[in-house]
Motif scaffolding. Sequence first.
Motif, short mmCIF file in Angstrom:
data_model
loop_
_atom_site.label_atom_id
_atom_site.label_comp_id
_atom_site.label_asym_id
_atom_site.label_seq_id
_atom_site.Cartn_x
_atom_site.Cartn_y
_atom_site.Cartn_z
N LEU A 267 0.84 -1.21 0.00
CA LEU A 267 0.00 0.00 0.00
C LEU A 267 0.87 1.26 0.00
O LEU A 267 0.57 2.25 -0.68
N GLN A 268 1.96 1.21 0.75
CA GLN A 268 2.88 2.36 0.80
C GLN A 268 3.50 2.61 -0.59
O GLN A 268 3.55 3.75 -1.06
N THR A 271 0.99 4.03 -3.12
CA THR A 271 0.76 5.47 -2.86
C THR A 271 1.92 6.29 -3.40
O THR A 271 1.72 7.35 -4.00
N LYS A 272 3.16 5.79 -3.21
CA LYS A 272 4.33 6.49 -3.75
C LYS A 272 4.29 6.58 -5.27
O LYS A 272 4.77 7.56 -5.85
N GLY A 274 1.81 7.02 -7.09
CA GLY A 274 0.71 7.86 -7.57
C GLY A 274 -0.54 7.07 -7.89
O GLY A 274 -1.31 7.45 -8.78
N PRO A 276 -3.19 6.14 -5.50
CA PRO A 276 -3.92 6.04 -4.23
C PRO A 276 -5.27 5.34 -4.36
O PRO A 276 -5.72 4.66 -3.44
N ALA A 279 -4.66 1.64 -4.32
CA ALA A 279 -4.32 1.25 -2.94
C ALA A 279 -5.57 1.17 -2.07
O ALA A 279 -5.75 0.23 -1.29
N THR A 280 -6.47 2.15 -2.24
CA THR A 280 -7.71 2.17 -1.45
C THR A 280 -8.59 0.97 -1.79
O THR A 280 -9.13 0.30 -0.89
#
Length: 349
Positions: A267-268, A271-272, A274, A276, A279-280
Motif C-alpha cells: 500500500l505504501q 501510494t508512492k 501515484g 492512491p 491502494a484504497t
Amino acid sequence: MNPYVLTILLSSLGLGTVLTFASSHWLLAWMGLEINTLAIIPIMAQQHHPRAIEATTKYFLTQATAAAMILFASTTNAWLMGEWEIHQLSHPMATTTVMLALALKLGLAPVHFWLPEVLQGLELTTGLILSTWQKLAPFALMIQVAPTINSSLLVAIGLLSTLVGGWGGLNQTQLRKIMAYSSIAHLGWMVLILQFAPSLTLLSLSLYIIMTSSAFLTLKTNNALTINTLATSWTKSPTLAALAALVLLSLGGLPPLSGFMPKWLILQELTKQGLPLSATLAAMTALLSLYFYLRLCYALTLTIYPNTLTATAPWRLNFTMITLPLSIITILALGLLPLTPAVTAMLAL
C-alpha cells in the motif's frame, strides 16, 4: 503410493521448477512447466476417488491450455521479432497472451474458476503443494516478463483477483475452497505491485507460502475439511487451535502479525507510485478476505460443534505426525513483523 515412485515424482516436480527458474529461452521454460505439470498429476490422482480424478482432469486441461498459449505466444514473438529470449518478449500480442497464460497457470482472476474446484478434490498435503510450490515457476516467468506488459493490465488483474478472492470465499463452508480463494486474493496483491517493486512481490510470495503452509499443516493435523469439523479442533489441542486462529488472522493481514508486513509495504509503494485509488480499492477488498478469516477464527475458538454433526468428537490427537515443520512455520507466520525495518533496508539495496 510406492515410496520410490513418490521420490521420482517429487524429484521431477523440483526439476521442472528449477529448469524454469534457470532458463532464459522460452522453449526451455515451457519444458520445465510441462515436467512440473506431468509430475504432479499422479500425486493428485493417487486417491483413486472420483472427485480426485475429476480435479486432476480439470487441472491437466487448464495447465495444458496455458502451456499451449505460452508456446503459441513465444513462437509468435520469435516469428515476428526474431527473438526466443524471455527478456526480449516485445510484441504486444505475445506479451498479453503470455500474461493471460501465466494468470491461468496461477489461478488469477478472471481465469480463476478451476482453482477452487481442483483444490476441493485434493487431499490437504497435495493441496499444499498446489497452493505453494506450483506457484513458483509461473511467478518466475511473470517477474521476468513484467517490464514488457501493460501496467494497466497488471493493476486490473491484481485488483480483480483481490476482489474475487475476497468475495468468493464469503459463502464457503469447505476449508479447501476457502484456502483457494485466499490464494487468489494473495496472488492479486503480488501482481498489483509486480511492475513497480518486484522485490515486494517476492517478499509477499515468501510470506504467503509460509502462512499457507502453516494453515494447511494445521488443518491436516486436526483432520479438518469443513467449518463444522474445525469447531471440534479445540478438544484435540487447545494450543494448536489458538495458534491456528492467529495464523488465519495473519493471512488476513492484521497487525502485529507477519501478514501485515507485505500489505503495509505494498500500500505504501502504490501510494508512492501515484496510485492512491488502487491502494484504497486493494485495502477495501482485503476487508472481504478478513471477514471469512474471522469467521474461521470464530468457528475455531468460540464455538462448540453442533449436535447434528455426524462425526464423533475426537478428544486427543494421534501424534504420529511430525509436528516440527508446523511449529517452525507457525512461528514464522506470526512473528516476522518486527523485522520489517531490516527487510525494507535489504529491499532498498
